[in-house]
Design a protein around this motif. Structure first.
Motif, short mmCIF file in Angstrom:
data_model
loop_
_atom_site.label_atom_id
_atom_site.label_comp_id
_atom_site.label_asym_id
_atom_site.label_seq_id
_atom_site.Cartn_x
_atom_site.Cartn_y
_atom_site.Cartn_z
N ILE A 1 0.88 -0.97 0.12
CA ILE A 1 0.12 0.03 0.08
C ILE A 1 0.86 1.07 0.14
O ILE A 1 0.63 2.19 -0.89
N VAL A 2 2.09 1.20 0.77
CA VAL A 2 2.65 2.51 0.98
C VAL A 2 4.01 2.66 0.38
O VAL A 2 4.74 3.66 0.39
N GLY A 3 4.29 1.14 -0.15
CA GLY A 3 5.62 1.60 -0.97
C GLY A 3 6.72 0.76 0.01
O GLY A 3 6.71 1.09 0.96
N ARG A 4 7.75 -0.02 -0.70
CA ARG A 4 8.73 -0.72 -0.25
C ARG A 4 10.02 0.15 0.48
O ARG A 4 10.28 0.09 1.47
N ARG A 5 10.20 1.24 -0.29
CA ARG A 5 11.23 2.25 0.03
C ARG A 5 10.70 2.74 1.52
O ARG A 5 11.43 2.89 2.34
N ARG A 6 9.60 3.29 1.49
CA ARG A 6 8.97 3.90 2.62
C ARG A 6 9.07 3.00 3.95
O ARG A 6 9.53 3.62 4.98
N ILE A 7 8.81 1.76 3.61
CA ILE A 7 8.80 0.91 4.78
C ILE A 7 10.24 0.70 5.28
O ILE A 7 10.65 0.53 6.49
N ILE A 8 11.31 0.50 4.29
CA ILE A 8 12.63 0.24 4.92
C ILE A 8 13.05 1.41 5.46
O ILE A 8 13.94 1.41 6.43
N LEU A 9 13.00 2.49 5.09
CA LEU A 9 13.38 3.80 5.46
C LEU A 9 12.59 4.03 6.92
O LEU A 9 13.49 4.38 7.96
N VAL A 10 11.41 3.77 7.20
CA VAL A 10 10.82 3.96 8.40
C VAL A 10 11.47 2.91 9.48
O VAL A 10 11.75 3.06 10.46
N SER A 11 11.76 1.50 8.94
CA SER A 11 12.12 0.61 9.80
C SER A 11 13.50 0.92 10.40
O SER A 11 13.89 0.76 11.58
N VAL A 12 14.48 1.67 9.37
CA VAL A 12 15.78 1.73 9.80
C VAL A 12 15.92 2.82 10.77
O VAL A 12 16.63 3.01 11.79
N ILE A 13 15.06 4.01 10.57
CA ILE A 13 14.99 5.18 11.36
C ILE A 13 14.52 4.68 12.87
O ILE A 13 14.78 5.08 13.90
N ALA A 14 13.15 4.14 12.99
CA ALA A 14 12.46 3.89 13.94
C ALA A 14 13.14 2.81 15.01
O ALA A 14 13.50 3.11 16.23
N SER A 15 14.01 1.78 14.45
CA SER A 15 14.75 0.89 15.10
C SER A 15 16.17 1.57 15.67
O SER A 15 16.30 1.09 16.81
N VAL A 16 16.41 2.74 14.99
CA VAL A 16 17.95 3.48 15.67
C VAL A 16 17.15 4.26 16.75
O VAL A 16 18.07 4.33 17.76
#
Length: 403
Positions: free
Chosen positions: A67-82
């Motif tokens: 729905i939201v796109g894969r790049r956006r998921i990856i970026l949210v993933s790395v930023i939130a986990s940090v």
């Protein structure tokens, strides 16, 4: 083409960040146990809660990426986990640390859950190989670096400082990912709503016994592996009298896994998947047995053999599942393999810590060897069935799962 180097750097940095954060506490479990007055099983929850949350989140996150796109998921993933990694050293209680680790596991799920699909969309079959190799390398380096970094600085800085150091390293990698990761091209064909429905249609992914056997290898193999490594620090420090910084060097054995997984892929073409997978599981069992004597050299040798055997088995099982996936269900099979992998990591690591804390190292070895032998029995019991074109020569290629 400029995009290929950019995506290679971006996914490698994301892999280092994600897996360094996921397994960073493993080296400092003895320090966590001492600080919060825990037994080994309780301390192991610092790993088990995160990997369990990752397992629960990976399929919904993969569906959300439709729905939201894969790049956006990856970026949210790395930023939130940090961000969550930077908060971990501030946790006043073990319960609050576990809450943060659970949230971190959910955040990290965004990278292994969608990275392979992102690369295929962006680069296609012809250009994806180099980026896949970079991602595997990044995942491996991250998993090893997180453990080594925390172990080496835990004595002078404590577990708070050790986890903060890893979070700082991961923050640098996250910035690199944000700056270099290209946008995905518009997807053609199926609508995003259709993709979302397909992501949760798992019937085909459970339709073949051979797939069930690989899911079993994923869960039992990684459960045994993480259980041994979770308890290894306690044994080396408390039973063999090794300094924490020196004890953390055992994670250098992970380099053996990089070599053995590639070797297993070549041997599959010569001897077949079943033979190589069974042999790899047997080698893993031998490695666990070698760690029984109270001798540092034997323990280290056993961990090296165990690591090589496990990564070889994981590579073969992962590739076998991909090769046997029914047409139109490759994403579901990949997602389920990921799910079983991290459920095994969470449950096996926690149960292994409890067994070690209550019954000792020999019983832990017995339990983990039993899990591995059960997985091997499942592989042997699964009927060969008719060979499908190209399946026998398929190489283990899924990049998302690394410890």
């Amino acid at each position: 083409m400029v995009i290929a180097p950019r995506v290679t750097v971006g996914v490698a940095a994301a892999g280092i960040s994600s897996f360094a954060l996921l397994y960073a506490p493993q080296s400092v479990l003895p320090q966590l146990a001492a600080d919060f007055h825990l037994d080994p099983g309780g301390a192991s929850l610092a790993i088990g809660v995160a990997t369990g949350a990752l397992a629960v989140a990976v399929l919904p996150v993969a569906a959300l990426s439709e729905i939201v796109g894969r790049r956006r998921i990856i970026l949210v993933s790395v930023i939130a986990s940090v961000v969550l990694g930077l908060l971990l050293p501030l946790a006043p209680t073990f319960e609050s640390l576990l809450v943060l680790r659970a949230l971190q596991g959910v955040a990290i799920a965004g990278f292994p859950g969608v990275a392979a699909a992102y690369l295929m969309e962006l680069l296609g079959g012809a250009g994806v190989a180099a980026a896949v190799g970079a991602m595997i390398a990044g995942n491996s380096v991250g998993g090893m670096a997180g453990r080594l970094a925390t172990g080496l600085v835990a004595e002078p800085l404590g577990w708070h400082g050790a986890l903060a150091c890893v979070a700082g390293l991961s923050a640098v990698c996250a910035v690199v990912t944000v700056l270099t990761l290209p946008a995905s091209p518009p997807r053609q064909g199926a609508t995003r709503g259709g993709g979302l429905r397909a992501a949760f249609n798992l019937r085909a992914a459970f339709s073949r016994p051979v797939l069930l056997a690989q899911y079993g290898v994923a869960a039992a193999g990684v459960g045994s592996f993480v259980a041994v490594y979770n308890a290894a620090g306690f044994r080396l420090i408390h039973e063999l009298g090794i300094a924490p910084a020196i004890a953390s060097l055992v994670f250098l054995a992970y380099a053996t896994g990089t070599l053995s997984s590639g070797t297993a892929g070549r041997l599959v073409g010569r001897y077949g998947k079943r033979a190589v997978l069974v042999a790899s599981l047997l080698i893993t069992v031998v490695g666990t047995l070698l760690t029984i004597p109270d001798n540092l050299a034997m323990v280290v040798a056993g961990l090296i053999v165990l690591t090589g055997g496990f990564f070889a088995a994981h590579a073969v099982a992962n590739g076998w599942a991909a090769a046997e996936a029914p047409q139109g269900a490759r994403g579901q099979v990949s997602g389920l393999y990921t799910l079983f992998f991290y459920v095994g990591s969470s449950v096996g690591g926690t149960v292994g810590g409890i067994v070690y804390g209550t019954a000792g190292w020999s019983w832990l070895v017995a339990f983990t060897a039993a899990w591995l032998l059960a997985a091997m029995a499942g592989v042997l019991a699964e009927g060969r069935g008719p060979r499908r074109r190209g399946a026998g020569q398929a190489r283990p290629t899924s990049p998302a799962l690394t410890l």
